[in-house]
Design a protein around this motif. Structure first.
Motif, PDB file in Angstrom:
ATOM      1  N   ILE A  22       0.838  -1.202   0.000  1.00  0.00           N
ATOM      2  CA  ILE A  22       0.000   0.000   0.000  1.00  0.00           C
ATOM      3  C   ILE A  22       0.874   1.254   0.000  1.00  0.00           C
ATOM      4  N   LYS A  23       1.920   1.237   0.813  1.00  0.00           N
ATOM      5  CA  LYS A  23       2.828   2.382   0.833  1.00  0.00           C
ATOM      6  C   LYS A  23       3.509   2.568  -0.522  1.00  0.00           C
ATOM      7  N   ALA A  24       3.900   1.443  -1.155  1.00  0.00           N
ATOM      8  CA  ALA A  24       4.529   1.540  -2.476  1.00  0.00           C
ATOM      9  C   ALA A  24       3.549   2.106  -3.504  1.00  0.00           C
ATOM     10  N   ILE A  25       2.295   1.644  -3.450  1.00  0.00           N
ATOM     11  CA  ILE A  25       1.290   2.144  -4.386  1.00  0.00           C
ATOM     12  C   ILE A  25       1.022   3.628  -4.136  1.00  0.00           C
ATOM     13  N   GLU A  26       0.945   3.994  -2.855  1.00  0.00           N
ATOM     14  CA  GLU A  26       0.713   5.410  -2.550  1.00  0.00           C
ATOM     15  C   GLU A  26       1.878   6.272  -3.028  1.00  0.00           C
ATOM     16  N   ASP A  82       1.735   9.173  -5.863  1.00  0.00           N
ATOM     17  CA  ASP A  82       2.236  10.544  -5.710  1.00  0.00           C
ATOM     18  C   ASP A  82       3.195  10.912  -6.838  1.00  0.00           C
ATOM     19  N   LYS A  83       4.028   9.937  -7.241  1.00  0.00           N
ATOM     20  CA  LYS A  83       4.956  10.202  -8.350  1.00  0.00           C
ATOM     21  C   LYS A  83       4.188  10.449  -9.652  1.00  0.00           C
ATOM     22  N   LEU A  84       3.147   9.659  -9.888  1.00  0.00           N
ATOM     23  CA  LEU A  84       2.361   9.845 -11.109  1.00  0.00           C
ATOM     24  C   LEU A  84       1.665  11.209 -11.103  1.00  0.00           C
ATOM     25  N   GLY A 138      10.735  -2.001  -3.557  1.00  0.00           N
ATOM     26  CA  GLY A 138      10.909  -3.437  -3.741  1.00  0.00           C
ATOM     27  C   GLY A 138       9.696  -4.158  -4.269  1.00  0.00           C
ATOM     28  N   TYR A 139       8.617  -3.460  -4.601  1.00  0.00           N
ATOM     29  CA  TYR A 139       7.388  -4.062  -5.127  1.00  0.00           C
ATOM     30  C   TYR A 139       7.219  -3.665  -6.593  1.00  0.00           C
ATOM     31  N   GLU A 140       6.729  -4.605  -7.380  1.00  0.00           N
ATOM     32  CA  GLU A 140       6.427  -4.317  -8.778  1.00  0.00           C
ATOM     33  C   GLU A 140       5.129  -3.506  -8.845  1.00  0.00           C
ATOM     34  N   VAL A 141       5.212  -2.346  -9.493  1.00  0.00           N
ATOM     35  CA  VAL A 141       4.042  -1.470  -9.597  1.00  0.00           C
ATOM     36  C   VAL A 141       3.676  -1.294 -11.063  1.00  0.00           C
ATOM     37  N   TYR A 142       2.432  -0.948 -11.272  1.00  0.00           N
ATOM     38  CA  TYR A 142       1.898  -0.789 -12.624  1.00  0.00           C
ATOM     39  C   TYR A 142       1.249   0.584 -12.742  1.00  0.00           C
ATOM     40  N   GLY A 143       1.183   1.028 -13.991  1.00  0.00           N
ATOM     41  CA  GLY A 143       0.530   2.300 -14.268  1.00  0.00           C
ATOM     42  C   GLY A 143       1.530   3.371 -14.689  1.00  0.00           C
ATOM     43  N   THR A 144       1.398   3.865 -15.915  1.00  0.00           N
ATOM     44  CA  THR A 144       2.268   4.924 -16.429  1.00  0.00           C
ATOM     45  C   THR A 144       1.415   5.987 -17.111  1.00  0.00           C
ATOM     46  N   ILE A 145       1.960   7.190 -17.161  1.00  0.00           N
ATOM     47  CA  ILE A 145       1.318   8.305 -17.851  1.00  0.00           C
ATOM     48  C   ILE A 145       2.048   8.544 -19.158  1.00  0.00           C
ATOM     49  N   ASN A 146       1.313   8.541 -20.236  1.00  0.00           N
ATOM     50  CA  ASN A 146       1.895   8.714 -21.572  1.00  0.00           C
ATOM     51  C   ASN A 146       1.282   9.941 -22.238  1.00  0.00           C
ATOM     52  N   THR A 147       2.158  10.708 -22.852  1.00  0.00           N
ATOM     53  CA  THR A 147       1.713  11.897 -23.599  1.00  0.00           C
ATOM     54  C   THR A 147       1.922  11.732 -25.086  1.00  0.00           C
TER      55      THR A 147
END
Length: 551
Positions: A256-260, A264-266, A356-365
């Motif tokens: 949850i912390k990694a996703i949060e 925030d980065k996104l 250390g967790y694999e996360v998904y989701g990117t912003i593309n322009t």
């Protein structure tokens, strides 16, 4: 056995407490706790009201007579007249009875605790009543036993009576029927059956029970051990569940912390993109506004000059005006916004690791531009029948940069030029990096038309034609650098290139006479690995060509 012997009643009902009656036990009923009304004397020497006796729930007859002792005087004291409400087979629980062992009260006075037991009368007596019992002529020879000497107080209770003859105690054992019986039973339905006193047969039957007990005890131990193992396993299971639950909570909290953090980065990246695009739009806006102001100034000045100026003034300022207008006309500007609002979020695209967790989701322009997409591959212009042909599609944006992501709707169609109603099945594989692998297998030779579209628009170079040739002839030789290497140094090995080596080697070698200087086929000498073999194998072919080397 005497026929006129009548059963005696035993009262066995519980009341609140013996001490509650106290000294009033001589005048108050132990059942209703009130003054006696038509009192009745019971075989246990307790007295109750007749109405209370009739209300009690009957269950058995209690006979306190000894075995062969003279009980004529006892019969005269304890014998009760028959009535409709009290049948001879009625028995009840004495209100003074407190249970077995400790806490027993005297069966006669109901005031003191039991100290001895009369084995003949089967009565529990206090010290005072015991002395009185011994002073009486008819009971002075009764056997008295200290209560503490009775083994576990197991024989303190009332005698067990025969269910068929409630006035008789079960003292005999029928061997044939394997059950306890009374004296009336052995002269009735158990006539001529072998029987004996229970005290005489207890050892034999007790031994058989002990034998079964010895066989059962290991099962008890095994079951206890199994229960202990189950208890241990249950404890271990609980501990393991708690440990795994802690791991799950730790993992979940970290995830949850990694996703949060990734969220925030996104959002920060999105805000940065917004600022960049707004700055570009503001700069373009300022440039266009300045150019518009210059254009209006030049146009207004020229119009005012032409409408209000004299001929001489027009001719004098003509050069300056023309030069200014020419410069304004040559200024290049874009009538469209320099940036677009194409911002998308790809939730399934990998975004690397965070904490250390694999996360998904990117912003593309970036947005794909079909006109900038290119096709690559050796099979774009040639193919073979019944062989898989493939090429690669590279997706790019309007600036010509690779998208770096997949997910585009790529449509590919391959149809024979002369049979447009018979398309060939195609396979499009998304490489998830902005490239797509396209493959198909033509069944016949001929010319085929290939369409490649993205968002219903042709990509650069589409449509194009592919010439499918017949299946090429395979090479019987090897594609090698030289005969010396491919044959392992054999002198007799030959090659179709015609090269030889000094020292008696009949085949080609690096840097020697006849070597073509690059890899080639040993059977026909061609330099292209995917090519038709021209070796015919006829009589006109040199004999040396037949002796090719196979790795």
């Amino acid at each position: 056995m005497s026929e006129n012997r009548k059963p005696l009643l035993g009262f066995v009902h519980k009341v609140p407490d013996a001490n509650a009656s106290g000294s009033s036990g001589k005048t108050h009923c132990p059942s209703c706790l009130g003054l006696f009304k038509a009192p009745r004397l019971l075989p246990c020497l307790h007295t109750v009201c007749t109405t209370c006796l009739e209300k009690l729930e009957p269950f058995s007859v209690v006979d306190i007579r000894g075995g062969d002792s003279d009980t004529s005087s006892e019969r005269s004291i304890f014998q009760e007249p028959k009535s409709r409400s009290l049948q001879p087979q009625i028995g009840i629980l004495c209100p003074s009875l407190r249970g077995e062992g400790q806490g027993l009260v005297c069966d006669l006075c109901s005031d003191r605790e039991v100290e001895k037991r009369c084995q003949t009368c089967k009565a529990n007596l206090c010290h005072f009543c015991c002395q009185a019992h011994r002073r009486q002529k008819k009971t002075m020879y009764h056997s008295m036993v200290d209560l503490k000497d009775l083994k576990g107080y197991s024989r303190v209770g009332k005698p067990i009576l025969c269910p068929t003859h409630p006035a008789e105690e079960l003292r005999l054992f029928c061997e044939l029927c394997d059950q306890p019986v009374c004296r009336d039973c052995v002269v009735g339905e158990h006539r001529e059956h072998p029987y004996d006193f229970t005290s005489n047969v207890i050892h034999k039957h007790g031994d058989s029970v002990r034998e079964l007990l010895r066989g059962t005890q290991p099962h008890v131990e095994a079951l206890e051990e199994a229960l202990a193992q189950i208890k241990t396993m249950n404890s271990g299971l609980q501990e393991r569940v708690e440990a795994v639950a802690a791991d799950v909570r730790t993992f979940s909290e970290g995830y949850i912390k990694a996703i949060e953090e990734h969220r925030d980065k996104l959002l920060q990246q999105l805000d940065t993109i917004r600022v960049q695009k707004e700055n570009s739009l503001q700069l373009q806006k300022a440039q266009l506004e300045q150019l518009l102001a210059d254009m209006r100034t030049g146009v207004e000045f020229t119009e005012h000059l032409l409408t209000s100026g004299s001929d001489l003034e027009i001719l004098i300022t003509k050069g300056v005006v023309v030069e200014r207008l020419q410069k304004l006309n040559k200024v290049e500007y874009s009538s469209r916004p320099g940036v677009n609002d194409k911002i998308c979020f790809s939730p399934r695209e990998k975004a690397g690791q965070c904490r250390g967790y694999e996360v998904y989701g990117t912003i593309n322009t970036k947005e794909v531009d079909p006109a900038k997409c290119v096709l690559q591959g050796e099979d774009l212009q040639r193919a073979r029948e019944k062989q898989t042909t493939s090429f690669t599609l590279l997706c790019k944006d309007a600036s010509g940069e690779s998208l770096g992501r997949g997910g585009e709707d790529v449509q590919v169609a391959v149809v024979p030029k002369d049979k447009k109603d018979s398309p060939i099945r195609t396979v499009v594989q998304d490489n998830k990096d902005g490239s797509y692998h396209v493959s198909f297998t033509p069944k016949e030779a001929g010319v085929y038309i290939v369409w490649v579209c993205i968002r219903e628009q042709h990509v650069q170079g589409s449509p194009f034609t592919v010439t499918v040739r017949r299946k090429h002839r395979s090479h019987p030789g090897v594609f090698h650098c030289c005969t010396f290497c491919s044959s392992g140094g054999q002198k007799t090995a030959r090659c179709a290139c015609g090269g030889t080596m000094p020292g008696g080697y009949l085949g080609c070698g690096h840097g020697h006479k006849g070597h073509p200087g690059r890899p080639h086929w040993s059977c026909c000498g061609k330099f292209i690995e995917k090519s038709d073999c021209t070796y015919t194998g006829g009589q006109s072919a040199p004999r040396s060509l037949l002796r090719t080397v196979a790795l």
